[in-house]
Design a protein around this motif. Structure first.
Motif, PDB file in Angstrom:
ATOM      1  N   THR A 477     -69.272  71.474  10.185  1.00 16.77           N
ATOM      2  CA  THR A 477     -68.726  72.687  10.809  1.00 16.77           C
ATOM      3  C   THR A 477     -67.204  72.730  10.863  1.00 16.77           C
ATOM      4  O   THR A 477     -66.643  73.613  11.513  1.00 16.77           O
ATOM      5  CB  THR A 477     -69.269  72.824  12.252  1.00 16.77           C
ATOM      6  N   SER A 478     -66.523  71.802  10.205  1.00 18.26           N
ATOM      7  CA  SER A 478     -65.051  71.805  10.266  1.00 18.26           C
ATOM      8  C   SER A 478     -64.475  73.104   9.710  1.00 18.26           C
ATOM      9  O   SER A 478     -63.403  73.554  10.138  1.00 18.26           O
ATOM     10  CB  SER A 478     -64.493  70.603   9.493  1.00 18.26           C
ATOM     11  N   TRP A 479     -65.178  73.732   8.767  1.00 18.76           N
ATOM     12  CA  TRP A 479     -64.693  74.977   8.161  1.00 18.76           C
ATOM     13  C   TRP A 479     -64.729  76.152   9.137  1.00 18.76           C
ATOM     14  O   TRP A 479     -64.129  77.203   8.867  1.00 18.76           O
ATOM     15  CB  TRP A 479     -65.524  75.308   6.917  1.00 18.76           C
ATOM     16  N   LEU A 480     -65.406  75.974  10.276  1.00 20.40           N
ATOM     17  CA  LEU A 480     -65.494  77.051  11.269  1.00 20.40           C
ATOM     18  C   LEU A 480     -64.316  77.066  12.251  1.00 20.40           C
ATOM     19  O   LEU A 480     -64.248  77.935  13.115  1.00 20.40           O
ATOM     20  CB  LEU A 480     -66.804  76.922  12.055  1.00 20.40           C
ATOM     21  N   ALA A 481     -63.396  76.116  12.122  1.00 22.54           N
ATOM     22  CA  ALA A 481     -62.244  76.063  13.030  1.00 22.54           C
ATOM     23  C   ALA A 481     -61.443  77.369  12.939  1.00 22.54           C
ATOM     24  O   ALA A 481     -61.103  77.838  11.862  1.00 22.54           O
ATOM     25  CB  ALA A 481     -61.361  74.877  12.661  1.00 22.54           C
ATOM     26  N   GLY A 482     -61.169  77.947  14.098  1.00 21.99           N
ATOM     27  CA  GLY A 482     -60.373  79.166  14.151  1.00 21.99           C
ATOM     28  C   GLY A 482     -61.134  80.446  13.880  1.00 21.99           C
ATOM     29  O   GLY A 482     -60.531  81.527  13.849  1.00 21.99           O
ATOM     30  N   THR A 483     -62.445  80.364  13.708  1.00 26.41           N
ATOM     31  CA  THR A 483     -63.231  81.571  13.409  1.00 26.41           C
ATOM     32  C   THR A 483     -63.753  82.259  14.662  1.00 26.41           C
ATOM     33  O   THR A 483     -64.254  83.381  14.585  1.00 26.41           O
ATOM     34  CB  THR A 483     -64.439  81.227  12.516  1.00 26.41           C
ATOM     35  N   GLY A 484     -63.690  81.570  15.807  1.00 37.22           N
ATOM     36  CA  GLY A 484     -64.247  82.133  17.025  1.00 37.22           C
ATOM     37  C   GLY A 484     -65.700  81.802  17.241  1.00 37.22           C
ATOM     38  O   GLY A 484     -66.305  82.224  18.235  1.00 37.22           O
ATOM     39  N   VAL A 485     -66.299  81.053  16.316  1.00 38.85           N
ATOM     40  CA  VAL A 485     -67.678  80.597  16.491  1.00 38.85           C
ATOM     41  C   VAL A 485     -67.644  79.355  17.378  1.00 38.85           C
ATOM     42  O   VAL A 485     -67.057  78.334  17.010  1.00 38.85           O
ATOM     43  CB  VAL A 485     -68.338  80.268  15.132  1.00 38.85           C
ATOM     44  N   ALA A 486     -68.261  79.437  18.552  1.00 36.30           N
ATOM     45  CA  ALA A 486     -68.186  78.357  19.533  1.00 36.30           C
ATOM     46  C   ALA A 486     -69.047  77.167  19.126  1.00 36.30           C
ATOM     47  O   ALA A 486     -70.176  77.326  18.642  1.00 36.30           O
ATOM     48  CB  ALA A 486     -68.613  78.871  20.900  1.00 36.30           C
ATOM     49  N   LEU A 487     -68.501  75.957  19.333  1.00 38.01           N
ATOM     50  CA  LEU A 487     -69.199  74.717  19.028  1.00 38.01           C
ATOM     51  C   LEU A 487     -69.349  73.884  20.291  1.00 38.01           C
ATOM     52  O   LEU A 487     -68.562  74.028  21.238  1.00 38.01           O
ATOM     53  CB  LEU A 487     -68.417  73.903  17.986  1.00 38.01           C
ATOM     54  N   ASP A 488     -70.346  72.989  20.320  1.00 42.57           N
ATOM     55  CA  ASP A 488     -70.456  72.078  21.453  1.00 42.57           C
ATOM     56  C   ASP A 488     -69.523  70.889  21.221  1.00 42.57           C
ATOM     57  O   ASP A 488     -68.821  70.804  20.214  1.00 42.57           O
ATOM     58  CB  ASP A 488     -71.912  71.651  21.688  1.00 42.57           C
ATOM     59  N   ARG A 489     -69.512  69.943  22.142  1.00 43.02           N
ATOM     60  CA  ARG A 489     -68.545  68.844  22.060  1.00 43.02           C
ATOM     61  C   ARG A 489     -68.793  67.911  20.884  1.00 43.02           C
ATOM     62  O   ARG A 489     -67.920  67.129  20.505  1.00 43.02           O
ATOM     63  CB  ARG A 489     -68.546  68.055  23.372  1.00 43.02           C
ATOM     64  N   HIS A 490     -69.965  68.008  20.291  1.00 41.58           N
ATOM     65  CA  HIS A 490     -70.271  67.195  19.122  1.00 41.58           C
ATOM     66  C   HIS A 490     -70.057  67.947  17.809  1.00 41.58           C
ATOM     67  O   HIS A 490     -70.265  67.391  16.734  1.00 41.58           O
ATOM     68  CB  HIS A 490     -71.719  66.698  19.187  1.00 41.58           C
ATOM     69  N   GLY A 491     -69.658  69.218  17.907  1.00 41.24           N
ATOM     70  CA  GLY A 491     -69.395  70.001  16.710  1.00 41.24           C
ATOM     71  C   GLY A 491     -70.553  70.848  16.219  1.00 41.24           C
ATOM     72  O   GLY A 491     -70.447  71.511  15.186  1.00 41.24           O
ATOM     73  N   PHE A 492     -71.680  70.866  16.946  1.00 37.87           N
ATOM     74  CA  PHE A 492     -72.813  71.709  16.571  1.00 37.87           C
ATOM     75  C   PHE A 492     -72.575  73.137  17.062  1.00 37.87           C
ATOM     76  O   PHE A 492     -71.893  73.356  18.072  1.00 37.87           O
ATOM     77  CB  PHE A 492     -74.113  71.157  17.155  1.00 37.87           C
ATOM     78  N   VAL A 493     -73.148  74.117  16.375  1.00 38.81           N
ATOM     79  CA  VAL A 493     -72.911  75.529  16.689  1.00 38.81           C
ATOM     80  C   VAL A 493     -73.735  75.950  17.909  1.00 38.81           C
ATOM     81  O   VAL A 493     -74.958  75.761  17.940  1.00 38.81           O
ATOM     82  CB  VAL A 493     -73.268  76.425  15.489  1.00 38.81           C
ATOM     83  N   LEU A 494     -73.062  76.543  18.887  1.00 41.15           N
ATOM     84  CA  LEU A 494     -73.741  77.051  20.076  1.00 41.15           C
ATOM     85  C   LEU A 494     -74.374  78.410  19.781  1.00 41.15           C
ATOM     86  O   LEU A 494     -73.772  79.250  19.101  1.00 41.15           O
ATOM     87  CB  LEU A 494     -72.748  77.185  21.228  1.00 41.15           C
ATOM     88  N   THR A 495     -75.567  78.623  20.298  1.00 46.68           N
ATOM     89  CA  THR A 495     -76.258  79.897  20.113  1.00 46.68           C
ATOM     90  C   THR A 495     -76.895  80.324  21.429  1.00 46.68           C
ATOM     91  O   THR A 495     -76.969  79.557  22.392  1.00 46.68           O
ATOM     92  CB  THR A 495     -77.364  79.796  19.045  1.00 46.68           C
ATOM     93  N   GLY A 496     -77.377  81.569  21.461  1.00 50.90           N
ATOM     94  CA  GLY A 496     -78.073  82.069  22.640  1.00 50.90           C
ATOM     95  C   GLY A 496     -77.169  82.148  23.854  1.00 50.90           C
ATOM     96  O   GLY A 496     -75.960  82.399  23.744  1.00 50.90           O
ATOM     97  N   THR A 497     -77.726  81.915  25.036  1.00 48.59           N
ATOM     98  CA  THR A 497     -76.945  82.009  26.275  1.00 48.59           C
ATOM     99  C   THR A 497     -75.843  80.954  26.323  1.00 48.59           C
ATOM    100  O   THR A 497     -74.851  81.132  27.042  1.00 48.59           O
ATOM    101  CB  THR A 497     -77.870  81.852  27.491  1.00 48.59           C
ATOM    102  N   ASN A 498     -76.000  79.869  25.582  1.00 55.92           N
ATOM    103  CA  ASN A 498     -74.936  78.864  25.540  1.00 55.92           C
ATOM    104  C   ASN A 498     -73.688  79.385  24.826  1.00 55.92           C
ATOM    105  O   ASN A 498     -72.595  78.850  25.005  1.00 55.92           O
ATOM    106  CB  ASN A 498     -75.427  77.597  24.822  1.00 55.92           C
ATOM    107  N   ALA A 499     -73.879  80.425  23.996  1.00 56.16           N
ATOM    108  CA  ALA A 499     -72.758  80.997  23.252  1.00 56.16           C
ATOM    109  C   ALA A 499     -72.164  82.218  23.951  1.00 56.16           C
ATOM    110  O   ALA A 499     -71.076  82.660  23.599  1.00 56.16           O
ATOM    111  CB  ALA A 499     -73.206  81.388  21.850  1.00 56.16           C
ATOM    112  N   GLY A 500     -72.859  82.754  24.926  1.00 54.78           N
ATOM    113  CA  GLY A 500     -72.359  83.919  25.637  1.00 54.78           C
ATOM    114  C   GLY A 500     -73.486  84.781  26.168  1.00 54.78           C
ATOM    115  O   GLY A 500     -74.604  84.747  25.633  1.00 54.78           O
ATOM    116  N   ASP A 501     -73.238  85.551  27.196  1.00 55.24           N
ATOM    117  CA  ASP A 501     -74.260  86.417  27.788  1.00 55.24           C
ATOM    118  C   ASP A 501     -74.698  87.487  26.791  1.00 55.24           C
ATOM    119  O   ASP A 501     -73.894  88.024  26.022  1.00 55.24           O
ATOM    120  CB  ASP A 501     -73.704  87.104  29.037  1.00 55.24           C
TER     121      ASP A 501
END
Length: 557
Positions: A477-501
Motif C-alpha cells: 500500500t505504499s503507493w496509496l500515500a497522499g491519496t486520502g485512502v486511510a490505512l491502519d497502523r500496519h498499512g492495511f486499508v481501512l474500510t466500513g465504519t473504520n474508514a468513516g461514518d
C-alpha cells in the motif's frame, strides 16, 4: 516434420478437437462472417493477430508450431471443426501458424462476438470453451507456441522469466546451453555474451536479451497500451482470488471492467502447490489451476486484463478516478477496487543480501523450484498454511527438509490436516523455537544455512543450496500515500465504519474506492473469504455507479 502433437489416442481428443454438426454451425452463422482462403494461404501466423475463432466449413487447415527450432505439427482442422485457443477470447497474438492445406471456407467469429456466443448459445459455448482451455493446457504441457528461454537451468533470471510465464498460463520452452547442443549453437550464432543471458526467442522471431517481465509481456502481446480516454465502470487493482472474483461477477453483470496486476493472475494463492480446504474440491486443487479457471471465466465475460502493469498513483474525483501506471499510461474509471494483496516478507539474517536474486532464496514452491530441489536437502522457514502446503509438496522431491518454526509448535498457526500430514513425512524434521542466524556461500550461490535454537542457544548448520521463506507478508500500500485512502497502523486499508461514518462495509475513506482481500484491514486471510469479498463488492459497485451513469450527459448525435 514430426507427427501431430495430439494423436487420436489422446484420451480427451474428442473434447479438444470437437466436430460441430450442421445445426450447430447454422446457429453460429449470425455471429460471424464467411471468408475464403486459397490453398497455401496463411489464415494466421504465430505472433500475429488472429481474426478470431474460425469454424471450418470446407477444406483443411494445417496448424503448426511457429518459430520452432524443429517444425512440429499440432493438428489438422477439417470441416465442422474450429480453429483457435484461449487467445481468441481477447484477440491476443496467435500461438500457432495456420495454413490452408486445400481451398478453405470458414466462418470467422471475432473475439467480441465470440463472447456473445457464450451468452446466447450456452451449450455450443460450453463445447467451445472446454476445447479452448484444453488446447491451451496442451500447449503449455508441450511447450508449444510460446517463447524459448535459453539459459542455465539454475539461473535466477531463467527462473524469473519461466515463473512469470507459468503463472500467467503462457506456454514456453526452456533450453540449457550447457546440456542442449541446439541451444549452445544459438548462443554462439548470435554472439550472446554471458551478461546478456538468458535470451528469449519470441514466436515472432524477436530475440530479447535478459528482458524484464514487462518487456517480455510486450513482445508476446500479453499487455497493450490502455486507452487513457476510455472510462471503465471499475478498475480492479490486483488479480488474486479477491480481484478475480470481483472481475468475474462484474463482467457477468455487464460492468466494463479492467484488471491490473504487476506480476501475474492468482496472487499468493496462485503460487500454492495444493489447496485442500476450498469448498467444492474434496481432492484438492493447485492454486494455479484454480486461479487459471477464474481468469478464463473473467475473460469469457469480456473483462480486460493488463498484466504486468503496475499502478503507482491514484487521483481524480468521485465518479472519475484516474490511475497512473508505471509504464507511463493511465486508466480512468468510475470506481476502483483495491485488491493488490501483500508482499512477501524478507528475512533479516546475516548474509541474506548476497543470495537474494541468485536463485537460492524462494518465496513459493512451484514445479520450477521443486525440480531444482529434487534429491537435495532444503531448509524452509514458516508455520502457516502456505508453509504447510509447500512442505507436503516439496517432501515428494527433496531428500530432506528442515523446517524452522519460531513458535512452540506448528499447530498454533497451521490447519490440523496439514500438521497431521507433515508429522507422517519421514524426510521432514521440525525444529521449533528456532530461527535462521546466517547464510553461507560464495558468488551468490548458497551452500549452507546456519540456524539457532532459542531454547538452548545451540547453533546448527544445514548444507543446502535452497532456502524457502514463508514468514508472512506486508500490505502493498505504499503507493496509496497522499491519496486520502486511510490505512491502519500496519498499512492495511481501512474500510466500513473504520474508514468513516456512512461507509459501506468494503468502501474506503474515499467514496467510490473499495478494498477487498488480504490488503483490507481485519480481513480473513483465506481464499474463500477473498472470493466472497470479491463477489460482495460488486453489489456496492452497482450502487455507486448507477447514479453516475444516470447523471452522465447523453452523447452528441
Amino acid at each position: 516434420m514430426t507427427e501431430t502433437l495430439y494423436p487420436a489416442s489422446d484420451t480427451r481428443y474428442a473434447q479438444r478437437w470437437p466436430v460441430l454438426g450442421a445445426e450447430e454451425i447454422a446457429r453460429l452463422e449470425r455471429f460471424g462472417t464467411k471468408e475464403r482462403y486459397a490453398e497455401g494461404a496463411m489464415l494466421v501466423e504465430g505472433g500475429g493477430r488472429a481474426p478470431g475463432l474460425a469454424v471450418i466449413l470446407s477444406g483443411e487447415v494445417k496448424v503448426t508450431q511457429p518459430g520452432a527450432l524443429e517444425p512440429r505439427l499440432i493438428t489438422v482442422h477439417r470441416a465442422g471443426q474450429f480453429m483457435g485457443e484461449l487467445g481468441q477470447l481477447s484477440g491476443r497474438p496467435s500461438l500457432y501458424n495456420a495454413q490452408a492445406a486445400a481451398p478453405v471456407e470458414a466462418l470467422v467469429i471475432a473475439p467480441e462476438r465470440l463472447r456473445a456466443v457464450f451468452v446466447a448459445e450456452a451449450e455450443i459455448g460450453e463445447i467451445i470453451m472446454r476445447a479452448l482451455i484444453l488446447r491451451r493446457v496442451g500447449l503449455i504441457a508441450g511447450g508449444v507456441g510460446g517463447p524459448i528461454i535459453i539459459g542455465r537451468a539454475d539461473s535466477s533470471d531463467v527462473l524469473r522469466l519461466a515463473g512469470f510465464l507459468r503463472r500467467n498460463g503462457h506456454p514456453h520452452r526452456e533450453l540449457d546451453p550447457e546440456a542442449d547442443p541446439e541451444a549452445s549453437c544459438l548462443m554462439t550464432r548470435f554472439d550472446i555474451a554471458t551478461g546478456d543471458r538468458p535470451i528469449v526467442v519470441c514466436p515472432g522471431g524477436q530475440i530479447l536479451r535478459n528482458p524484464s517481465e514487462y518487456e517480455l509481456a510486450r513482445c508476446l502481446g500479453m499487455v497493450e497500451t490502455i486507452d487513457p480516454d476510455r472510462q471503465y465502470d471499475v478498475a480492479i487493482i490486483g488479480a488474486g482470488p479477491a480481484g478475480l472474483a470481483a472481475a468475474v461477477y462484474a463482467g457477468s453483470e455487464g460492468l466494463a471492467a479492467v484488471v491490473l496486476d504487476c506480476r501475474s493472475f492468482g496472487g499468493q494463492a496462485g503460487a500454492s502447490s495444493r489447496i485442500e480446504n476450498y469448498l467444492g474440491f474434496p481432492t484438492g486443487i493447485s492454486g494455479l489451476a484454480l486461479m487459471a479457471r477464474a481468469f478464463n471465466q473473467a475473460t469469457k465475460f469480456g473483462v480486460e486484463f493488463a498484466i504486468p502493469e503496475e499502478v503507482v498513483a491514484l487521483d481524480g474525483t468521485q465518479g472519475e478516478h484516474r490511475l497512473t501506471l508505471a509504464s507511463g499510461g493511465s486508466v480512468k474509471a468510475r470506481a476502483v477496487v483495491i485488491a493488490n494483496g501483500v508482499d512477501y516478507r524478507h528475512l533479516a539474517a546475516d548474509g541474506m543480501e548476497a543470495f537474494e536474486g541468485g536463485g537460492c532464496i524462494h518465496y513459493w514452491a512451484s514445479p520450477l523450484e521443486a525440480k531444482l530441489c529434487t534429491g537435495s536437502d532444503v531448509v524452509l522457514v514458516g508455520a502457516g498454511n502456505s508453509a504447510g502446503q509447500a512442505i507436503v509438496y516439496l517432501a515428494s522431491r527433496a531428500r530432506h527438509i528442515v523446517v524452522l518454526v519460531r513458535g512452540e509448535s506448528l499447530s498454533a498457526s497451521m490447519s490440523s490436516y496439514l500438521v497431521d500430514r507433515i508429522e507422517g513425512l519421514p524426510n521432514v524434521t521440525i525444529a521449533t523455537r528456532s530461527e535462521v542466524s546466517g547464510l553461507e556461500g560464495s558468488d551468490g550461490v548458497l551452500s549452507a544455512v546456519r540456524w539457532r535454537s532459542r531454547g538452548d542457544g545451540e547453533e546448527h548448520v544445514t548444507q543446502t543450496r535452497h532456502l524457502f521463506l514463508f514468514i508472512g507478508a506486508e500490505p502493498r500500500t505504499s503507493w496509496l500515500a497522499g491519496t486520502g485512502v486511510a490505512l491502519d497502523r500496519h498499512g492495511f486499508v481501512l474500510t466500513g465504519t473504520n474508514a468513516g461514518d456512512g461507509r459501506g462495509i468494503l468502501e474506503t475513506s474515499r467514496p467510490g474506492i473499495f478494498a477487498i482481500g488480504d490488503v483490507r484491514s481485519a480481513s480473513v486471510k483465506r481464499v474463500a473469504s477473498a472470493v466472497g469479498e470479491g463477489a460482495q463488492v460488486v453489489a456496492a459497485l452497482h450502487q455507486h455507479i448507477q447514479p453516475l451513469r444516470t447523471a452522465a450527459p447523453a452523447p452528441a448525435l
